[in-house]
Scaffold this active site. Structure first.
Site, PDB file in Angstrom:
ATOM      1  N   GLY A   1       6.846   7.693  10.490  1.00  0.00           N
ATOM      2  CA  GLY A   1       7.713   8.867  10.505  1.00  0.00           C
ATOM      3  C   GLY A   1       9.129   8.586  10.066  1.00  0.00           C
TER       4      GLY A   1
ATOM      5  N   SER B   1       2.297  12.186  20.766  1.00  0.00           N
ATOM      6  CA  SER B   1       1.386  13.148  20.141  1.00  0.00           C
ATOM      7  C   SER B   1       0.161  12.412  19.607  1.00  0.00           C
ATOM      8  CB  SER B   1       2.072  13.904  19.003  1.00  0.00           C
ATOM      9  OG  SER B   1       2.413  13.015  17.953  1.00  0.00           O
ATOM     10  N   GLY B   2      -0.858  13.184  19.303  1.00  0.00           N
ATOM     11  CA  GLY B   2      -2.070  12.613  18.732  1.00  0.00           C
ATOM     12  C   GLY B   2      -2.633  13.520  17.664  1.00  0.00           C
ATOM     13  N   ARG B   3      -3.453  12.931  16.828  1.00  0.00           N
ATOM     14  CA  ARG B   3      -4.120  13.693  15.761  1.00  0.00           C
ATOM     15  C   ARG B   3      -5.526  13.166  15.571  1.00  0.00           C
ATOM     16  NH1 ARG B   3      -0.357  12.585  11.838  1.00  0.00           N
ATOM     17  NH2 ARG B   3      -1.195  10.478  11.798  1.00  0.00           N
TER      18      ARG B   3
ATOM     19  N   ASP C   1      -1.872   0.661  16.914  1.00  0.00           N
ATOM     20  CA  ASP C   1      -1.486   1.494  15.775  1.00  0.00           C
ATOM     21  C   ASP C   1      -0.622   0.753  14.773  1.00  0.00           C
ATOM     22  OD1 ASP C   1       0.754   1.463  17.436  1.00  0.00           O
ATOM     23  OD2 ASP C   1       0.719   3.618  17.842  1.00  0.00           O
ATOM     24  N   THR C   2       0.196  -0.195  15.244  1.00  0.00           N
ATOM     25  CA  THR C   2       1.018  -0.954  14.310  1.00  0.00           C
ATOM     26  C   THR C   2       0.168  -1.833  13.413  1.00  0.00           C
ATOM     27  OG1 THR C   2       2.743  -0.992  15.986  1.00  0.00           O
ATOM     28  CG2 THR C   2       3.037  -2.441  14.103  1.00  0.00           C
TER      29      THR C   2
ATOM     30  N   ASN D   1       9.558  -5.926  18.765  1.00  0.00           N
ATOM     31  CA  ASN D   1       9.401  -4.531  19.181  1.00  0.00           C
ATOM     32  C   ASN D   1      10.778  -4.042  19.576  1.00  0.00           C
ATOM     33  OD1 ASN D   1       8.657  -2.119  20.322  1.00  0.00           O
ATOM     34  ND2 ASN D   1       6.928  -2.955  21.444  1.00  0.00           N
TER      35      ASN D   1
ATOM     36  N   THR E   1       8.416   6.227  17.344  1.00  0.00           N
ATOM     37  CA  THR E   1       8.990   6.197  18.685  1.00  0.00           C
ATOM     38  C   THR E   1       9.615   4.838  18.959  1.00  0.00           C
ATOM     39  OG1 THR E   1       7.345   7.774  19.481  1.00  0.00           O
ATOM     40  CG2 THR E   1       8.471   6.454  21.136  1.00  0.00           C
TER      41      THR E   1
END
Length: 516
Positions: free
Chosen positions: A439, A40-42, A270-271, A329, A292
């Site tokens: 999340g 997903s994206g925002r 993003d991390t 990871n 994820t």
């Protein structure tokens, strides 16, 4: 246009803001964070403004657009529908422009973060040659051995410090047939290019390619030569906080933003943005960016490039302000989301809170799997794959959603504990507390099991760490906040809603709400 407010607000402590203060420096200014994950994206607006009785600065986030994302079968491979993805980015920026205009604000800049390793190939005319492959496509598996014949694994690690994963960019590139006249742009850099016309490679994401020198902080050009790749295959490097460019005229017209609106490099992996927003006040902390995937590790000043580190499959990736994200990871909540998808196809759609509650009620000591097993990477019938993996250990897992969910949570927590112990040993860096962001910080069962397995307190939150890190790097570049990572983290930790989990045998009340 979809709008919703998040609950992440972070008033800062004194000293975290430039002398003039945000109210004077950037009155009415907002920052747009484009934050895209594998599912997903925002697009999020971030505001730095005065708040509270003492006038402390605060960061507020407002989600103005959400959209789904996912790899799809295109042209015989698992790829990203990048045209659709970029269309959603434009919609999100248009929504950001509208919201800002209604409130009398100006969007000062845009920052972009996404997942790592994947790239698009762009020709000299700036056209995308094909839809980018997803790291979940199996094409790169066959390229590992040929790459290692030219650059053995020990030599690769001694320079890049990168964890071996079969989908690392270096192996993906080795499958390409003809790169003449093409340039590789990692996904956030590709989005920035289409917005600005400027080609750059942001350093935190470059460090995930397998072609980046972990010590020098530059491209490992000898590896390009060894693999027959052009040294200019990727654009020049850019650091978080530097300006990529301003909006192209047609993009500015489409989204309703001024052409002078800047695109600023953030921790585009993003991390990297998430770790920048870990609200740690301690020096000896471990972090888990839980989503994820699970990114589990330490923040260091220098990479660990030993043979023992390579054998343990730890990675040394670049962080904001030239820090090193020393991590593994690992498998993450992808396992649970894929189970939910399979159950939904079978007509069973359990409430996630009830499902986790039922899993928590089960006794400890149940079966576990290796959540890092490549067997779990591709989308498929995840419940049956987990049960099959348990059978291979000689144990049995019932075909019951609660039991499968508990197996996933136990397996993740045990994996986190092993990884943190290994990181402490390999980096000679003690850990006193574990911070969980993203999340997974909302998953009470996982956080408690992690505290139990690591024998360390767990501080959970903020959920929106990636967006906060993205916005704060933009705000610092604009002069709305000042200081290094400790100062940025104090801004977040001063006001974020955090929860503390103690190991079960160390506290009668194991879950405490705290305000750091």
């Amino acid at each position: 246009m979809r709008r919703e407010r998040t609950t992440e607000t972070a008033p800062a402590q004194a000293g975290a803001v430039s002398a003039a203060g945000p109210a004077n420096v950037l009155a009415g200014t907002v920052f747009a964070a484009v934050d895209i994950g594998a599912s997903s994206g925002r697009v999020i607006l971030g505001r730095v403004r005065a708040a509270g009785t003492a006038g402390e600065p605060a960061v507020e986030l407002e989600v103005v657009h959400r959209f789904p994302n996912g790899a799809v079968e295109i042209d015989g491979g698992l790829r990203w529908d990048f045209n659709a993805l970029f269309a959603e980015v434009r919609k999100g920026l248009s929504a950001a422009a509208t919201v800002a205009a209604v409130q009398g604000e100006r969007v000062a800049s845009i920052g972009i973060d996404t997942w790592a390793v994947d790239y698009g190939l762009v020709n000299t005319a700036g056209e995308l040659a094909a839809q980018p492959f997803s790291y979940r496509d199996d094409r790169s598996r066959a390229a590992v051995e040929p790459v290692h014949r030219k650059l053995d694994a020990a030599r690769l690690y001694g320079t890049t410090g990168l964890q071996f994963l079969q989908f690392n960019t270096i192996y993906q590139l080795a499958t390409e047939k003809n790169l003449d006249g093409l340039q590789a742009l990692l996904i956030p850099d590709l989005i920035a290019f289409l917005l600005t016309g400027q080609r750059r490679t942001e350093a935190t994401n470059a460090s995930t390619t397998g072609l980046f020198d972990a010590v020098a902080g530059e491209w490992a050009t000898e590896f390009f030569t060894a693999l027959g790749l052009r040294k200019d295959l990727f654009p020049p490097l850019i650091q978080p906080g530097e300006t990529v460019g301003t909006l192209l005229p047609d993009i500015a017209a489409q989204v309703g933003l001024p052409q002078e609106t800047k695109v600023v490099a953030v921790g585009s992996h993003d991390t990297a943005s998430a770790v920048a927003a870990v609200p740690a006040q301690e020096e000896n902390f471990a972090y888990i960016s839980s989503g994820t995937w699970s990114l589990v590790g330490l923040e260091l000043k220098h990479p660990v490039l030993t043979e023992a580190s390579r054998e343990a499959n730890f990675t040394n990736e670049r962080g904001v302000d030239s820090t090193i994200r020393y991590l593994r990871n690992m498998g993450g909540l992808w396992l649970l989301s894929e189970c939910q998808r399979t159950w939904a196809q079978e007509g069973f759609r359990p409430d996630i809170t009830a499902l986790l509650g039922a899993a928590a009620a089960l006794p400890p000591g149940g079966p576990q799997v290796n959540a890092d097993d490549p067997y779990f990477i591709a989308p498929d019938n995840m419940p049956e794959r987990i049960r099959a993996a348990v059978r291979r250990t000689g144990d049995v897992l019932p075909n019951d959603p609660a039991a499968i969910t508990r197996c996933i949570m136990d397996s993740l927590a045990a994996g986190y504990a092993r990884t943190i112990r290994d990181a402490e040993r390999l980096a000679d860096h003690a850990v006193d507390v574990v911070h969980v962001v993203g999340g997974g910080s909302q998953n009470t069962l996982l956080c408690q099991l992690t505290a139990d397995a690591t024998r360390r307190p767990v501080i959970a939150g903020p959920v929106e760490a990636t967006a906060l890190g993205n916005v704060l790097i933009q705000a610092r570049a604009a002069g709305a906040v000042a200081g290094g990572l400790p100062e940025l983290r104090r801004i977040i930790g001063a006001g974020a809603s955090l929860r503390r989990f103690e190991p079960l045998d160390q506290a009668a009340n194991t879950i405490h709400a705290v305000r750091n």
